[in-house]
Scaffold this motif. Structure first.
Motif, PDB file in Angstrom:
ATOM      1  N   SER A  66      82.402  42.405  21.871  1.00 48.70           N
ATOM      2  CA  SER A  66      83.098  43.681  21.661  1.00 48.70           C
ATOM      3  C   SER A  66      84.094  43.961  22.779  1.00 48.70           C
ATOM      4  CB  SER A  66      82.075  44.822  21.573  1.00 48.70           C
ATOM      5  OG  SER A  66      81.209  44.646  20.476  1.00 48.70           O
ATOM      6  N   SER A  67      83.719  43.636  24.007  1.00 48.34           N
ATOM      7  CA  SER A  67      84.628  43.842  25.142  1.00 48.34           C
ATOM      8  C   SER A  67      85.878  42.989  25.011  1.00 48.34           C
ATOM      9  CB  SER A  67      83.916  43.501  26.457  1.00 48.34           C
ATOM     10  OG  SER A  67      82.822  44.359  26.670  1.00 48.34           O
ATOM     11  N   SER A 111      76.710  51.473  26.272  1.00 45.63           N
ATOM     12  CA  SER A 111      77.389  51.800  25.010  1.00 45.63           C
ATOM     13  C   SER A 111      76.421  52.447  24.020  1.00 45.63           C
ATOM     14  CB  SER A 111      78.008  50.543  24.390  1.00 45.63           C
ATOM     15  OG  SER A 111      77.033  49.534  24.192  1.00 45.63           O
ATOM     16  N   LEU A 160      84.048  52.037  23.134  1.00 43.26           N
ATOM     17  CA  LEU A 160      83.371  50.914  22.489  1.00 43.26           C
ATOM     18  C   LEU A 160      82.110  51.356  21.743  1.00 43.26           C
ATOM     19  CD1 LEU A 160      84.173  47.938  22.479  1.00 43.26           C
ATOM     20  CD2 LEU A 160      82.463  47.543  24.254  1.00 43.26           C
ATOM     21  N   GLN A 189      81.303  49.357  18.269  1.00 41.99           N
ATOM     22  CA  GLN A 189      80.590  48.104  18.467  1.00 41.99           C
ATOM     23  C   GLN A 189      79.754  47.686  17.259  1.00 41.99           C
ATOM     24  OE1 GLN A 189      78.679  46.559  22.351  1.00 41.99           O
ATOM     25  NE2 GLN A 189      76.988  47.542  21.297  1.00 41.99           N
ATOM     26  N   GLN A 219      88.107  44.479  22.418  1.00 42.14           N
ATOM     27  CA  GLN A 219      88.768  45.690  22.896  1.00 42.14           C
ATOM     28  C   GLN A 219      90.028  45.375  23.697  1.00 42.14           C
ATOM     29  OE1 GLN A 219      87.198  48.314  26.155  1.00 42.14           O
ATOM     30  NE2 GLN A 219      86.776  49.704  24.453  1.00 42.14           N
TER      31      GLN A 219
END
Length: 347
Positions: free
Chosen positions: A178-179, A92, A324, A328, A182
């Motif tokens: 963050s994942s 990322s 992302l 992020q 998402q």
């Protein structure tokens, strides 16, 4: 010149190229005397790769371990780069810096062997280590039946004070939080994602600034549940004899890709490309797998890696790392300011 003579010259030329490939290379491919590498990897890992590269090429490697400051340093030096290669940090971050025009594309000889998940489609960066982030638990404190089956179970009040995690300064924690966010955003419910993380925070006993402290907490039974990069879990299970069990989350687990790239404007561009070629190749990846338990992205290195790397099966979470990359930093700033420890005042 007759046809027979032309054929003889063509065969001779092919013979020279095959047996003496250096003779067919342009003079500008001569390697510079040194290469400067900015990295997030530990010094012992860097020394292993640097020494092997220097032995093979004669090029001296100057490396600086910048950890969380790596991306900012590369950005700050855009007008006058002081490094040739960026080595380490998740994909990322590479996608962010690619968008900021900080890398140049390069196609190493092994590029086609790397899965699309582990490389930039335009050749601006490549993954050298794949790092799955999985939940795990102390089996002396929790049974398999009581353990969560998926990430979303971590918000269940029954796990109150049962969690210890890394804070968002850790690249693996940043990528994981963050994942998870998402997955909610994909459904048009980002607010639901923040509510989920707030509920998880309410169940979290403590956040740690280092992985060693995190594992010590689980080992001394401060709390049974956590998440970490897979190689760290295996390290602590095998080397430290900790009673840890991995959870293969039903919705999959994030797989971070540690990358490498040539920095735009590098003062030693040929040596930089040679370092990327070496560090991402099967030989170097196999060395890191066997000495530091880092899981390769190169399939040929997996074949010579520790046995568990080819045997452990886990589902991969569907993460759009490119999307992302632009979110992020903002998301994790919000997490740090508004979510972390927000439930502790209510105790």
């Amino acid at each position: 010149m007759n046809i027979g003579t032309c054929i003889r010259w063509a065969v001779l030329a092919l013979f020279v190229v095959v047996l003496f490939p250096a003779a067919s290379m342009a003079s500008d491919t001569k390697l510079e005397e040194k290469v400067v590498v900015y990295s997030t990897h530990g010094e012992s890992m860097l020394e292993l790769v640097a020494d092997a590269f220097e032995k093979e090429t004669g090029v001296n490697v100057e490396f600086i371990n910048l950890k969380g400051e790596l991306a900012d340093r590369v950005r700050a030096e855009k007008a006058n780069p002081q490094s040739d290669v960026m080595y380490g940090a998740p994909s990322s971050v590479y996608q962010e810096l690619k968008a900021e025009d900080l890398f140049v594309p390069f196609t190493p000889s092994w590029a086609d062997k790397i899965k699309p998940l582990f490389k930039d489609k335009d050749g601006y960066w490549y993954g050298t280590i794949q790092t799955p982030v999985l939940m795990f638990y102390n089996s002396e404190m929790m049974s398999k039946d009581d353990a969560p089956k998926d990430w979303w179970d971590l918000a269940n009040p029954k796990y109150k004070n049962q969690l210890v995690f890394r804070n968002a300064l850790s690249s693996s924690a940043r990528a994981t939080y963050s994942s998870l966010l998402q997955q909610f955003e994909k459904k048009g419910d980002l607010d639901g994602g923040w509510k989920f993380l707030k509920a998880v925070d309410a169940n979290t006993k403590r956040y740690y600034g280092s992985g060693s402290l995190q594992f010590q907490a689980v080992g001394r039974k401060e709390a049974p549940l956590s998440f970490a990069v897979l190689n760290s879990v295996i390290d602590n299970k095998i080397k430290n004899k900790m009673p840890l069990e991995i959870i293969d989350a039903e919705s999959g687990s994030p797989v971070i890709t540690d990358g490498i790239a040539v920095i735009k404007g590098a003062k030693h561009p040929n040596a930089a490309r040679a370092f990327v070629e070496f560090a991402g190749g099967a030989k170097a990846q196999s060395m890191l797998a066997n000495k530091f338990n880092r899981m390769p992205t190169h399939p040929d290195a997996i074949a010579t890696a520790p046995q568990w790397m080819g045997e452990i099966q886990f589902r991969v979470m569907d993460v759009d790392w490119g999307d992302l990359a632009s979110k992020q930093s903002q998301w994790m700033q919000h997490w740090d300011m508004e979510i972390k420890d927000s439930g502790k005042d209510k105790k």
